[in-house]
Design an enzyme around this catalytic site. Structure first.
Site, short mmCIF file in Angstrom:
data_model
loop_
_atom_site.label_atom_id
_atom_site.label_comp_id
_atom_site.label_asym_id
_atom_site.label_seq_id
_atom_site.Cartn_x
_atom_site.Cartn_y
_atom_site.Cartn_z
N CYS A 109 4.30 3.54 9.18
CA CYS A 109 4.35 4.82 8.47
C CYS A 109 5.25 5.81 9.22
O CYS A 109 5.05 6.05 10.42
CB CYS A 109 2.96 5.41 8.30
N ALA A 160 0.60 5.38 -0.29
CA ALA A 160 -0.28 6.54 -0.35
C ALA A 160 0.00 7.37 -1.59
O ALA A 160 1.13 7.70 -1.89
CB ALA A 160 -0.09 7.39 0.90
N GLY A 207 11.26 -4.38 1.30
CA GLY A 207 12.39 -3.46 1.20
C GLY A 207 13.37 -3.82 0.11
O GLY A 207 13.96 -4.90 0.13
N ASP A 208 13.53 -2.91 -0.87
CA ASP A 208 14.57 -3.02 -1.91
C ASP A 208 14.33 -4.13 -2.94
O ASP A 208 15.28 -4.63 -3.53
CB ASP A 208 15.96 -3.20 -1.29
N LYS A 222 1.78 -4.42 9.53
CA LYS A 222 3.00 -4.03 8.82
C LYS A 222 3.78 -3.07 9.72
O LYS A 222 3.23 -2.08 10.20
CB LYS A 222 2.67 -3.35 7.49
N PRO A 256 0.86 -1.19 0.00
CA PRO A 256 0.00 0.00 0.00
C PRO A 256 0.89 1.24 0.00
O PRO A 256 1.74 1.39 0.89
CB PRO A 256 -0.78 -0.13 1.31
#
Length: 317
Positions: free
Chosen positions: A100, A18, A201-202, A139, A16
């Site tokens: 976040c 934003a 990540g990455d 998450k 997800p």
């Protein structure tokens, strides 16, 4: 990958994001083979207090067979109330954002701020499981401050609270998106818990997908920025690892952009669509020779039709 009682056809999922993973982009990702997609981050307070802009983010398409909503908040009762609203009934998975890094979220005790308050984080998970009866996932990042690593302990807390699965982003809140994602920490989380772990990540291509799977032994892989302007990454993964055919048989960036626009037309205003699609198209043009004047033209459009006209002139081959 199986999360709770939900069996997915694959293990590569779209994060997800934003401002990017709107209903149109998610539909494209699914047609390229994404096993799961999530709505953009939804404010539980916004839902409960009647924000129409918040509810607009809940749009989904029939191609999203398994529907997942990502929510944020810090008040378990309000979050439960939001998740029991009629607009949320269609969602199979509720994912709680505890990662976040944005200041306005963190300053309200939401997002990655919950890493500093595991007791509240556990209470939120327990409450949502009890009140909704749905599959609940979390998450989160590996820590709050740079150099901090609470991932294993926090993962155990989430498991004990009843979470059906977790996604771990191998950076701290203070890292934002800088530096390399710590895959070794994700591997330690995988070893420490019995629920499915999704590594994040990455991951930007098939090779990095295969590498993160090898290093972490995670049940799934979440792809974020690596999918922007590049949803076909899911096709590459699906065809090379699952040996399955995807809905989209070929890669066609022009078709993808125009399809996304057509889907958005069903839900949003002209202004919303062209404002949102400007940045999306710039990602599709990234690294393309001679794209600077096209990007400039895209950034100055004032209607969806103007945007479509420009897209139709682009030669992506």
């Amino acid at each position: 990958m199986k999360i709770g009682n939900i069996q997915l056809n694959g293990d590569a999922v779209l994060a997800p994001i934003a401002g990017f993973t709107d209903v149109g982009f998610r539909d494209i990702a699914v047609r390229y083979g994404a096993a799961l997609t999530y709505t953009e981050m939804i404010s539980c307070k916004g839902m409960v207090y009647g924000s129409e802009k918040t509810k607009e983010l809940l749009a989904t398409t029939d191609n999203e067979k398994i529907k997942a909503v990502q929510i944020f908040g810090a008040d378990a009762d309000i979050m439960a109330k939001a998740c029991k609203m009629s607009e949320m009934a269609k969602f199979d998975i509720i994912d709680i954002n505890m990662g976040c890094p944005v200041p306005k979220i963190v300053n309200n005790g939401e997002g990655s701020a919950l890493l500093n308050n595991p007791k509240l984080a556990m209470h939120i998970v327990k409450t949502l499981k009890q009140e909704t009866g749905k599959v609940v996932t979390v998450k989160f990042r590996k820590g709050f401050k740079r150099g901090e690593n609470v991932a294993v302990d926090f993962a155990k807390y989430m498991q004990d609270a009843g979470a059906d699965g977790i996604t771990v982003h191998g950076r701290t809140r203070e890292d934002y998106y800088n530096g390399l994602s710590d895959w070794e920490t994700i591997a330690k989380v995988v070893e420490a818990v019995q629920i499915p772990v999704i590594a994040n990540g990455d991951v930007v291509d098939l090779n990095s997908y295969l590498k993160i799977k090898e290093v972490t032994k995670a049940a799934g892989v979440m792809i974020a920025r690596g999918a922007l302007g590049n949803p076909q990454i899911f096709k590459e993964i699906a065809e090379n690892t699952l040996k399955i055919a995807t809905i989209f048989k070929n890669v066609d960036k022009k078709r993808d952009i125009l399809s996304q626009i057509e889907i958005l037309k069903e839900y949003y205003s002209d202004r919303y669509i062209y404002s949102n699609m400007k940045k999306q198209i710039c990602y599709y043009l990234k690294g393309m020779a001679g794209s600077k004047p096209i990007k400039e033209a895209v950034c100055h459009v004032e209607s969806v039709q103007q945007l479509i006209n420009i897209v139709n002139t682009i030669n992506f081959d």
